[in-house]
Design a protein around this motif. Sequence first.
Motif, PDB file in Angstrom:
ATOM      1  N   ARG A   1      -8.904  -1.684   7.250  1.00 28.74           N
ATOM      2  CA  ARG A   1      -8.923  -2.143   6.138  1.00 28.74           C
ATOM      3  C   ARG A   1      -7.879  -2.173   5.266  1.00 28.74           C
ATOM      4  N   SER A   2      -8.065  -3.245   4.552  1.00 30.39           N
ATOM      5  CA  SER A   2      -7.107  -3.773   3.805  1.00 30.39           C
ATOM      6  C   SER A   2      -6.626  -2.659   2.792  1.00 30.39           C
ATOM      7  N   GLN A   3      -5.570  -2.646   2.351  1.00 28.58           N
ATOM      8  CA  GLN A   3      -4.894  -1.914   1.206  1.00 28.58           C
ATOM      9  C   GLN A   3      -5.952  -2.234   0.392  1.00 28.58           C
ATOM     10  N   ASP A   4      -6.016  -3.212  -0.022  1.00 30.41           N
ATOM     11  CA  ASP A   4      -6.612  -3.940  -1.620  1.00 30.41           C
ATOM     12  C   ASP A   4      -8.103  -3.108  -1.643  1.00 30.41           C
ATOM     13  N   ASP A   5      -8.250  -3.528  -0.450  1.00 27.03           N
ATOM     14  CA  ASP A   5     -10.072  -2.918   0.080  1.00 27.03           C
ATOM     15  C   ASP A   5     -10.252  -2.049  -0.469  1.00 27.03           C
ATOM     16  N   GLN A   6      -9.437  -0.947  -0.524  1.00 28.90           N
ATOM     17  CA  GLN A   6      -9.561   0.339   0.567  1.00 28.90           C
ATOM     18  C   GLN A   6      -9.274   0.459  -1.380  1.00 28.90           C
ATOM     19  N   LEU A   7      -8.413   0.088  -2.264  1.00 27.91           N
ATOM     20  CA  LEU A   7      -8.596   0.446  -3.405  1.00 27.91           C
ATOM     21  C   LEU A   7      -9.222   0.746  -4.364  1.00 27.91           C
ATOM     22  N   THR A   8     -10.302  -0.758  -3.738  1.00 30.86           N
ATOM     23  CA  THR A   8     -11.109  -1.555  -4.562  1.00 30.86           C
ATOM     24  C   THR A   8     -12.374  -0.167  -4.646  1.00 30.86           C
TER      25      THR A   8
END
Length: 118
Positions: free
Chosen positions: A16-23
């Motif tokens: 998963r992208s870093q943005d998805d993980q952060l969200t």
Amino acid sequence: MKRQAYRPILITDASRSQDDQLTSRQRRYVMMMGVRVACVIVGAALVGTRAPLLWLWLPLVALGMLLVPWLAVLLANDRPPKDRHRLANRFRAGQQTDAPAMSLTAEERPHKVIDGEP
């Protein structure tokens, strides 16, 4: 030498992208802090109403108020674990890892031969 077949990298194996993980970590943190706020409110309501078994409920609520923030910070700073199927092909018990799909020796690579003489 046996030539390896070209194995394309599948997009389904991508993480998963870093943005998805952060969200997702931010949402989990906010939900856990909501549980903490609920513990504070329930604790205040129990003390205000002098509920029966207050000696039992108050330590449970206090434990929730102390334990939930600690867990929330740990989970918010932690990456999601890697999928097992992504690692299954790379690490086999007792065997060395295979060479990457695109790494071929010079003799195995397809190449053009340009002859300078007619």
